[in-house]
Design a protein around this motif. Structure first.
Motif, PDB file in Angstrom:
ATOM      1  N   MET A   1       0.828  -1.203   0.000  1.00  0.00           N
ATOM      2  CA  MET A   1       0.000   0.000   0.000  1.00  0.00           C
ATOM      3  C   MET A   1       0.869   1.263   0.000  1.00  0.00           C
ATOM      4  SD  MET A   1      -2.926   1.434  -0.024  1.00  0.00           S
ATOM      5  CE  MET A   1      -4.047   0.070   0.275  1.00  0.00           C
ATOM      6  N   ILE A   2       1.939   1.251   0.830  1.00  0.00           N
ATOM      7  CA  ILE A   2       2.808   2.424   0.893  1.00  0.00           C
ATOM      8  C   ILE A   2       3.502   2.657  -0.446  1.00  0.00           C
ATOM      9  CG2 ILE A   2       4.850   3.407   2.001  1.00  0.00           C
ATOM     10  CD1 ILE A   2       4.056   1.975   4.548  1.00  0.00           C
ATOM     11  N   GLU A   3       3.965   1.571  -1.080  1.00  0.00           N
ATOM     12  CA  GLU A   3       4.619   1.703  -2.380  1.00  0.00           C
ATOM     13  C   GLU A   3       3.639   2.231  -3.431  1.00  0.00           C
ATOM     14  OE1 GLU A   3       7.748   1.438  -3.122  1.00  0.00           O
ATOM     15  OE2 GLU A   3       8.224   1.009  -1.026  1.00  0.00           O
ATOM     16  N   THR A   4       2.395   1.773  -3.362  1.00  0.00           N
ATOM     17  CA  THR A   4       1.385   2.259  -4.310  1.00  0.00           C
ATOM     18  C   THR A   4       1.138   3.753  -4.124  1.00  0.00           C
ATOM     19  OG1 THR A   4       0.296   0.097  -4.341  1.00  0.00           O
ATOM     20  CG2 THR A   4      -0.991   1.983  -5.084  1.00  0.00           C
ATOM     21  N   ILE A   5       1.074   4.200  -2.869  1.00  0.00           N
ATOM     22  CA  ILE A   5       0.851   5.627  -2.591  1.00  0.00           C
ATOM     23  C   ILE A   5       2.034   6.455  -3.083  1.00  0.00           C
ATOM     24  CG2 ILE A   5       0.589   7.327  -0.754  1.00  0.00           C
ATOM     25  CD1 ILE A   5      -0.953   5.222   0.826  1.00  0.00           C
ATOM     26  N   ARG A   6       3.270   5.943  -2.850  1.00  0.00           N
ATOM     27  CA  ARG A   6       4.444   6.669  -3.333  1.00  0.00           C
ATOM     28  C   ARG A   6       4.444   6.775  -4.853  1.00  0.00           C
ATOM     29  NH1 ARG A   6       9.348   4.003   0.318  1.00  0.00           N
ATOM     30  NH2 ARG A   6       8.822   5.064   2.294  1.00  0.00           N
ATOM     31  N   ALA A   7       4.146   5.648  -5.515  1.00  0.00           N
ATOM     32  CA  ALA A   7       4.106   5.667  -6.982  1.00  0.00           C
ATOM     33  C   ALA A   7       3.010   6.594  -7.492  1.00  0.00           C
ATOM     34  CB  ALA A   7       3.892   4.246  -7.502  1.00  0.00           C
ATOM     35  N   ALA A   8       1.845   6.585  -6.818  1.00  0.00           N
ATOM     36  CA  ALA A   8       0.754   7.476  -7.216  1.00  0.00           C
ATOM     37  C   ALA A   8       1.163   8.935  -7.052  1.00  0.00           C
ATOM     38  CB  ALA A   8      -0.494   7.178  -6.388  1.00  0.00           C
ATOM     39  N   PHE A   9       1.915   9.239  -5.986  1.00  0.00           N
ATOM     40  CA  PHE A   9       2.383  10.613  -5.772  1.00  0.00           C
ATOM     41  C   PHE A   9       3.333  11.038  -6.889  1.00  0.00           C
ATOM     42  CE2 PHE A   9       5.566  13.540  -3.966  1.00  0.00           C
ATOM     43  CZ  PHE A   9       4.725  14.596  -3.617  1.00  0.00           C
ATOM     44  N   VAL A  10       4.214  10.132  -7.319  1.00  0.00           N
ATOM     45  CA  VAL A  10       5.142  10.449  -8.413  1.00  0.00           C
ATOM     46  C   VAL A  10       4.369  10.765  -9.696  1.00  0.00           C
ATOM     47  CG1 VAL A  10       6.950   9.504  -9.903  1.00  0.00           C
ATOM     48  CG2 VAL A  10       7.027   9.114  -7.429  1.00  0.00           C
ATOM     49  N   ILE A  11       3.379   9.934 -10.019  1.00  0.00           N
ATOM     50  CA  ILE A  11       2.573  10.157 -11.222  1.00  0.00           C
ATOM     51  C   ILE A  11       1.792  11.464 -11.104  1.00  0.00           C
ATOM     52  CG2 ILE A  11       0.641   9.273 -12.584  1.00  0.00           C
ATOM     53  CD1 ILE A  11       3.176   7.734 -13.035  1.00  0.00           C
ATOM     54  N   ALA A  12       1.225  11.713  -9.933  1.00  0.00           N
ATOM     55  CA  ALA A  12       0.440  12.939  -9.734  1.00  0.00           C
ATOM     56  C   ALA A  12       1.319  14.179  -9.876  1.00  0.00           C
ATOM     57  CB  ALA A  12      -0.222  12.906  -8.350  1.00  0.00           C
ATOM     58  N   ARG A  13       2.516  14.138  -9.299  1.00  0.00           N
ATOM     59  CA  ARG A  13       3.428  15.285  -9.407  1.00  0.00           C
ATOM     60  C   ARG A  13       3.856  15.507 -10.849  1.00  0.00           C
ATOM     61  NH1 ARG A  13       8.724  14.701  -5.922  1.00  0.00           N
ATOM     62  NH2 ARG A  13       9.012  13.042  -7.476  1.00  0.00           N
ATOM     63  N   ARG A  14       4.124  14.409 -11.568  1.00  0.00           N
ATOM     64  CA  ARG A  14       4.533  14.529 -12.976  1.00  0.00           C
ATOM     65  C   ARG A  14       3.421  15.149 -13.818  1.00  0.00           C
ATOM     66  NH1 ARG A  14       2.589  11.185 -16.759  1.00  0.00           N
ATOM     67  NH2 ARG A  14       3.615  11.120 -18.801  1.00  0.00           N
ATOM     68  N   ASP A  15       2.203  14.620 -13.707  1.00  0.00           N
ATOM     69  CA  ASP A  15       1.096  15.121 -14.515  1.00  0.00           C
ATOM     70  C   ASP A  15       0.706  16.545 -14.113  1.00  0.00           C
ATOM     71  OD1 ASP A  15       1.174  12.627 -15.581  1.00  0.00           O
ATOM     72  OD2 ASP A  15      -0.973  12.211 -15.385  1.00  0.00           O
ATOM     73  N   PHE A  16       0.711  16.816 -12.816  1.00  0.00           N
ATOM     74  CA  PHE A  16       0.323  18.147 -12.342  1.00  0.00           C
ATOM     75  C   PHE A  16       1.275  19.212 -12.869  1.00  0.00           C
ATOM     76  CE2 PHE A  16       0.426  21.558  -9.142  1.00  0.00           C
ATOM     77  CZ  PHE A  16      -0.921  21.912  -9.111  1.00  0.00           C
ATOM     78  N   ALA A  17       2.578  18.958 -12.761  1.00  0.00           N
ATOM     79  CA  ALA A  17       3.569  19.926 -13.255  1.00  0.00           C
ATOM     80  C   ALA A  17       3.458  20.104 -14.763  1.00  0.00           C
ATOM     81  CB  ALA A  17       4.977  19.474 -12.869  1.00  0.00           C
ATOM     82  N   ALA A  18       3.230  18.991 -15.486  1.00  0.00           N
ATOM     83  CA  ALA A  18       3.130  19.084 -16.944  1.00  0.00           C
ATOM     84  C   ALA A  18       1.929  19.917 -17.371  1.00  0.00           C
ATOM     85  CB  ALA A  18       3.043  17.678 -17.536  1.00  0.00           C
ATOM     86  N   ILE A  19       0.833  19.830 -16.621  1.00  0.00           N
ATOM     87  CA  ILE A  19      -0.381  20.569 -16.990  1.00  0.00           C
ATOM     88  C   ILE A  19      -0.275  22.029 -16.583  1.00  0.00           C
ATOM     89  CG2 ILE A  19      -2.858  20.775 -16.555  1.00  0.00           C
ATOM     90  CD1 ILE A  19      -2.900  17.727 -16.181  1.00  0.00           C
ATOM     91  N   ILE A  20       0.140  22.270 -15.348  1.00  0.00           N
ATOM     92  CA  ILE A  20       0.151  23.637 -14.825  1.00  0.00           C
ATOM     93  C   ILE A  20       1.112  24.532 -15.599  1.00  0.00           C
ATOM     94  CG2 ILE A  20       0.751  25.047 -12.805  1.00  0.00           C
ATOM     95  CD1 ILE A  20      -1.904  23.693 -12.553  1.00  0.00           C
TER      96      ILE A  20
END
Length: 399
Positions: free
Chosen positions: A1-20
């Motif tokens: 679960m912790i690894e999934t949350i970390r990976a989700a955070f990486v994807i979210a940060r990547r997509d968020f920065a690319a969009i903003i």
């Protein structure tokens, strides 16, 4: 679960920065200017609810004989003027008619707009300024007809700041506005989740990510990245809107206050928008998992868009029916729950129900995400149970 949350955070940060930090984000911020006209036209949808809100009821605190005369006068006048043009009347039995009792009655009984007390010779109408000004002429006509006087009767008026009925009307208007804002923002912003996923499927980026990161983390990351982008846009639009409102000026105290208060209502607006966005966004992720082209996306998303409008109409029509089966259906059905609950926040001051609603909506969001991941693995990655059976059959048959 912790690894999934970390990976989700990486994807979210990547997509968020690319969009903003993209050039198109500026044009995205200009988007609400176009549906503004649609939102104004949609205001006509509230006509039925407005009729339910403004259903006048006048309490009668006269002697039994004078009460019968007044009701008889209303019956006679309704034949010529129409019953809709005259206020409904409720006889207040075992009621003293003292000023303190009248004020307490108006404050406790939300169905009452005003109370007529005193006598037919010296009537007293007590209520808010809006209700007294609106119905004073009709009440005068009823009193004159009941007392068979040709001379005009002077009605004494007592104004109160706010009756239970006027408070209820204000809360209903706040509920209407809250629901309209939520549905408008959700419809504008949620569709971007779908286009983002299809674009990465076309470019094969999603398959590269899936080789290194669990699909659950990818979907969660993309969903929360788009939610973050939506909240940034809402923050910009709200800042611009409040700035314009402050420059124009206005009577802010006249805004009808929700039952839970403005600070908590504002927080619940953000939370329920987030849940509505996550629910619809997770559903769009499942659609994106099944679609391979933009044309398929448009075909598959059309029923969801129509269903979203039906869900909004369900919640919108139940604003004035708190506790009825239709309203409970809107509260319990996950996709209409955020809209129905924001209406409850405007009209009911108990807070615990919102915690339960948010938990229920969050659980259903996770269920949809899991289902979307399963569809993506089966239709795109070819790694589901059906794909494994097919691969085993091919090895056995040699085909």
């Amino acid at each position: 679960m912790i690894e999934t949350i970390r990976a989700a955070f990486v994807i979210a940060r990547r997509d968020f920065a690319a969009i903003i930090f993209s050039k198109s984000f500026f044009f995205f911020l200009l988007g609400p200017l176009f549906p503004l006209g649609i939102g104004i036209a949609a205001g006509g949808l509230g006509s039925q609810v407005s009729r339910d809100i403004d259903n006048p009821v006048i309490g009668i605190a006269l002697s039994p004989a004078e009460t019968e005369m007044l009701l008889a006068a209303r019956t006679r006048l309704s034949g010529s003027l129409g019953s809709q043009s005259l206020p409904d009347m409720v006889v207040l039995e075992d009621f003293s008619g003292e000023e303190a009792d009248i004020l307490a009655k108006l404050d406790s009984e939300k169905s009452l707009n005003a109370i007529l007390s005193g006598s037919l010779a010296k009537p007293v109408l007590t209520g808010s300024k809006r209700d007294v000004d609106k119905w004073r002429g009709k009440i005068t006509l009823l009193v004159e007809t009941a007392s068979s006087q040709l001379a005009e009767v002077e009605i004494e008026t007592r104004l109160v700041g706010q009756t239970g009925s006027s408070s209820e009307r204000g809360q209903l208007l706040t509920a209407q506005a809250g629901q309209a804002i939520l549905i408008l923002l959700t419809m504008i912003l949620a569709g971007m989740v779908l286009s983002n996923l299809v674009e990465e499927k076309t470019n094969k980026i999603i398959e590269i990510l899936a080789a290194a990161i669990p699909m659950d983390a990818i979907f969660l990351g993309k969903l929360f990245a788009m939610l973050g982008m939506a909240l940034v846009g809402i923050a910009v639009w709200s800042t611009v809107g409040f700035s314009i409102a402050l420059l124009v000026g206005g009577n802010w105290a006249a805004l009808p206050s929700p039952a839970v208060g403005w600070p908590l209502f504002g927080l619940l607006m953000i939370l329920y928008f987030s849940m509505a966005y996550l629910l619809l966004g997770s559903l769009f992720l499942g659609i994106g998992a099944m679609a391979t082209t933009v044309r398929e996306v448009q075909t598959l998303s059309m029923p969801v868009t129509m269903g979203q409008l039906l869900v909004f109409f369900l919640a919108y029509s139940s604003i004035t029916k708190l506790g009825d089966p239709a309203e409970w259906l809107a509260v319990l059905f996950p996709f209409s729950s955020p809209f129905a609950m924001i209406a409850r926040a405007a009209q009911m001051d108990n807070i615990w129900q919102h915690g339960l609603a948010l938990v229920w909506q969050g659980i259903f969001t996770m269920i949809i995400i899991r289902f979307s991941v399963m569809l993506f693995r089966r239709n795109v990655m070819k790694s589901g149970q059906a794909a494994r059976k097919k691969s085993l059959l091919a090895r056995v048959t040699g085909k």
